[in-house]
Scaffold this motif. Structure first.
Motif, PDB file in Angstrom:
ATOM      1  N   LYS A 100     -13.784 -42.292  86.121  1.00 14.78           N
ATOM      2  CA  LYS A 100     -12.898 -41.948  87.239  1.00 14.78           C
ATOM      3  C   LYS A 100     -11.642 -42.830  87.238  1.00 14.78           C
ATOM      4  O   LYS A 100     -10.561 -42.373  87.598  1.00 14.78           O
ATOM      5  N   SER A 101     -11.761 -44.092  86.806  1.00 12.69           N
ATOM      6  CA  SER A 101     -10.553 -44.913  86.669  1.00 12.69           C
ATOM      7  C   SER A 101      -9.745 -44.448  85.460  1.00 12.69           C
ATOM      8  O   SER A 101      -8.512 -44.531  85.452  1.00 12.69           O
ATOM      9  N   ASP A 102     -10.436 -43.907  84.452  1.00 11.01           N
ATOM     10  CA  ASP A 102      -9.729 -43.317  83.309  1.00 11.01           C
ATOM     11  C   ASP A 102      -8.948 -42.078  83.732  1.00 11.01           C
ATOM     12  O   ASP A 102      -7.857 -41.819  83.221  1.00 11.01           O
ATOM     13  N   VAL A 103      -9.498 -41.303  84.668  1.00  9.47           N
ATOM     14  CA  VAL A 103      -8.789 -40.130  85.193  1.00  9.47           C
ATOM     15  C   VAL A 103      -7.495 -40.579  85.871  1.00  9.47           C
ATOM     16  O   VAL A 103      -6.444 -39.951  85.714  1.00  9.47           O
ATOM     17  N   TRP A 104      -7.550 -41.673  86.624  1.00  6.92           N
ATOM     18  CA  TRP A 104      -6.333 -42.226  87.235  1.00  6.92           C
ATOM     19  C   TRP A 104      -5.290 -42.495  86.150  1.00  6.92           C
ATOM     20  O   TRP A 104      -4.135 -42.088  86.265  1.00  6.92           O
ATOM     21  N   SER A 105      -5.718 -43.170  85.102  1.00  7.94           N
ATOM     22  CA  SER A 105      -4.804 -43.505  84.011  1.00  7.94           C
ATOM     23  C   SER A 105      -4.263 -42.253  83.331  1.00  7.94           C
ATOM     24  O   SER A 105      -3.098 -42.220  82.915  1.00  7.94           O
ATOM     25  N   GLN A 164      -4.220 -35.602  92.556  1.00 10.08           N
ATOM     26  CA  GLN A 164      -5.687 -35.588  92.560  1.00 10.08           C
ATOM     27  C   GLN A 164      -6.238 -36.715  91.678  1.00 10.08           C
ATOM     28  O   GLN A 164      -7.212 -37.372  92.054  1.00 10.08           O
ATOM     29  N   CYS A 165      -5.596 -36.937  90.534  1.00  4.61           N
ATOM     30  CA  CYS A 165      -6.023 -38.018  89.646  1.00  4.61           C
ATOM     31  C   CYS A 165      -5.852 -39.382  90.301  1.00  4.61           C
ATOM     32  O   CYS A 165      -6.586 -40.317  89.994  1.00  4.61           O
ATOM     33  N   TRP A 166      -4.865 -39.482  91.186  1.00  6.46           N
ATOM     34  CA  TRP A 166      -4.553 -40.754  91.834  1.00  6.46           C
ATOM     35  C   TRP A 166      -5.174 -40.882  93.217  1.00  6.46           C
ATOM     36  O   TRP A 166      -4.755 -41.724  94.027  1.00  6.46           O
ATOM     37  N   ASP A 167      -6.178 -40.082  93.512  1.00  7.41           N
ATOM     38  CA  ASP A 167      -6.837 -40.175  94.818  1.00  7.41           C
ATOM     39  C   ASP A 167      -7.424 -41.572  94.981  1.00  7.41           C
ATOM     40  O   ASP A 167      -7.973 -42.144  94.037  1.00  7.41           O
ATOM     41  N   GLN A 168      -7.288 -42.130  96.164  1.00  6.83           N
ATOM     42  CA  GLN A 168      -7.797 -43.477  96.452  1.00  6.83           C
ATOM     43  C   GLN A 168      -9.302 -43.565  96.196  1.00  6.83           C
ATOM     44  O   GLN A 168      -9.790 -44.570  95.710  1.00  6.83           O
ATOM     45  N   ALA A 169     -10.015 -42.494  96.527  1.00  2.00           N
ATOM     46  CA  ALA A 169     -11.475 -42.478  96.361  1.00  2.00           C
ATOM     47  C   ALA A 169     -11.827 -41.901  94.993  1.00  2.00           C
ATOM     48  O   ALA A 169     -11.549 -40.726  94.730  1.00  2.00           O
ATOM     49  N   PRO A 170     -12.433 -42.694  94.133  1.00  2.00           N
ATOM     50  CA  PRO A 170     -12.788 -42.195  92.798  1.00  2.00           C
ATOM     51  C   PRO A 170     -13.621 -40.913  92.831  1.00  2.00           C
ATOM     52  O   PRO A 170     -13.438 -40.031  91.992  1.00  2.00           O
ATOM     53  N   THR A 208     -12.865 -34.360  87.395  1.00  2.00           N
ATOM     54  CA  THR A 208     -13.510 -34.781  86.153  1.00  2.00           C
ATOM     55  C   THR A 208     -12.592 -34.375  84.995  1.00  2.00           C
ATOM     56  O   THR A 208     -11.703 -33.531  85.155  1.00  2.00           O
ATOM     57  N   PHE A 209     -12.821 -34.958  83.833  1.00  2.00           N
ATOM     58  CA  PHE A 209     -12.044 -34.547  82.668  1.00  2.00           C
ATOM     59  C   PHE A 209     -12.332 -33.086  82.321  1.00  2.00           C
ATOM     60  O   PHE A 209     -11.450 -32.368  81.868  1.00  2.00           O
ATOM     61  N   GLU A 210     -13.543 -32.645  82.570  1.00  2.00           N
ATOM     62  CA  GLU A 210     -13.878 -31.242  82.316  1.00  2.00           C
ATOM     63  C   GLU A 210     -13.040 -30.324  83.204  1.00  2.00           C
ATOM     64  O   GLU A 210     -12.488 -29.329  82.727  1.00  2.00           O
ATOM     65  N   SER A 211     -12.927 -30.658  84.481  1.00  2.00           N
ATOM     66  CA  SER A 211     -12.136 -29.811  85.374  1.00  2.00           C
ATOM     67  C   SER A 211     -10.641 -29.896  85.044  1.00  2.00           C
ATOM     68  O   SER A 211      -9.918 -28.910  85.187  1.00  2.00           O
ATOM     69  N   ILE A 212     -10.192 -31.046  84.572  1.00  2.00           N
ATOM     70  CA  ILE A 212      -8.792 -31.175  84.149  1.00  2.00           C
ATOM     71  C   ILE A 212      -8.539 -30.278  82.938  1.00  2.00           C
ATOM     72  O   ILE A 212      -7.532 -29.564  82.881  1.00  2.00           O
ATOM     73  N   THR A 265     -10.137 -27.555  82.091  1.00  2.00           N
ATOM     74  CA  THR A 265     -10.149 -26.174  82.569  1.00  2.00           C
ATOM     75  C   THR A 265      -8.820 -25.847  83.240  1.00  2.00           C
ATOM     76  O   THR A 265      -8.243 -24.780  83.013  1.00  2.00           O
ATOM     77  N   TRP A 266      -8.327 -26.767  84.048  1.00  6.20           N
ATOM     78  CA  TRP A 266      -7.042 -26.562  84.723  1.00  6.20           C
ATOM     79  C   TRP A 266      -5.937 -26.395  83.691  1.00  6.20           C
ATOM     80  O   TRP A 266      -5.098 -25.508  83.808  1.00  6.20           O
ATOM     81  N   MET A 267      -5.924 -27.243  82.664  1.00  4.59           N
ATOM     82  CA  MET A 267      -4.892 -27.180  81.630  1.00  4.59           C
ATOM     83  C   MET A 267      -4.946 -25.863  80.868  1.00  4.59           C
ATOM     84  O   MET A 267      -3.910 -25.303  80.516  1.00  4.59           O
ATOM     85  N   GLU A 268      -6.142 -25.355  80.622  1.00  9.26           N
ATOM     86  CA  GLU A 268      -6.264 -24.058  79.957  1.00  9.26           C
ATOM     87  C   GLU A 268      -5.693 -22.940  80.815  1.00  9.26           C
ATOM     88  O   GLU A 268      -5.098 -21.999  80.297  1.00  9.26           O
ATOM     89  N   THR A 269      -5.845 -23.050  82.109  1.00  9.74           N
ATOM     90  CA  THR A 269      -5.336 -22.050  83.038  1.00  9.74           C
ATOM     91  C   THR A 269      -3.818 -22.084  83.120  1.00  9.74           C
ATOM     92  O   THR A 269      -3.172 -21.056  83.235  1.00  9.74           O
ATOM     93  N   TYR A 270      -3.247 -23.272  83.054  1.00  6.16           N
ATOM     94  CA  TYR A 270      -1.810 -23.455  83.191  1.00  6.16           C
ATOM     95  C   TYR A 270      -1.200 -23.865  81.853  1.00  6.16           C
ATOM     96  O   TYR A 270      -0.546 -24.898  81.738  1.00  6.16           O
ATOM     97  N   THR A 271      -1.394 -23.042  80.837  1.00  9.29           N
ATOM     98  CA  THR A 271      -0.917 -23.380  79.495  1.00  9.29           C
ATOM     99  C   THR A 271       0.596 -23.369  79.374  1.00  9.29           C
ATOM    100  O   THR A 271       1.136 -23.839  78.377  1.00  9.29           O
ATOM    101  N   HIS A 272       1.303 -22.881  80.373  1.00 10.78           N
ATOM    102  CA  HIS A 272       2.768 -22.871  80.297  1.00 10.78           C
ATOM    103  C   HIS A 272       3.371 -24.245  80.564  1.00 10.78           C
ATOM    104  O   HIS A 272       4.575 -24.396  80.556  1.00 10.78           O
ATOM    105  N   TYR A 273       2.556 -25.262  80.764  1.00  9.90           N
ATOM    106  CA  TYR A 273       3.086 -26.614  80.967  1.00  9.90           C
ATOM    107  C   TYR A 273       3.260 -27.225  79.632  1.00  9.90           C
ATOM    108  O   TYR A 273       3.253 -28.142  79.168  1.00  9.90           O
TER     109      TYR A 273
END
Length: 94
Positions: A14-19, A69-75, A80-84, A86-94
């Motif tokens: 979760k701290s890696d997600v922040w990074s 969301q990655c920078w949420d105060q509460a870990p 999760t990296f899995e949900s990230i 999935t999100w990236m696959e959905t928004y491939t135009h980035y």
């Protein structure tokens, strides 16, 4: 670094997600240095007080929302990296 890493030297996926959110910022701002105008202890206080990096014109609202969301105060509320992935696959135009 994530708040819990700065405060208590806690390092988890979760701290890696922040990074990861920071890396996204660096990529989409073409290498801008986050918090460049602050010293380390100032960044710690700024982030601990709930402040986050500002969205720039190169970052879409959707991508900035993911960063926040990655920078949420509460870990436990960070994605999760899995949900990230999935999100990236959905928004491939980035």
């Amino acid at each position: 670094m994530a708040v819990e890493s700065l405060d208590r030297e806690v390092f988890t996926t979760k701290s890696d997600v922040w990074s990861y959110g920071i890396v996204l910022y660096e990529i989409f701002t073409l290498g801008n240095y986050p918090y460049s105008e602050m010293k380390g202890h100032e960044v710690h206080k700024y982030v601990s007080d709930g402040h986050r990096l500002e969205r720039t014109s190169r970052v879409s609202l959707e991508l900035y929302d993911l960063m926040l969301q990655c920078w949420d105060q509460a870990p436990s509320r960070r994605p999760t990296f899995e949900s990230i992935a999935t999100w990236m696959e959905t928004y491939t135009h980035y």
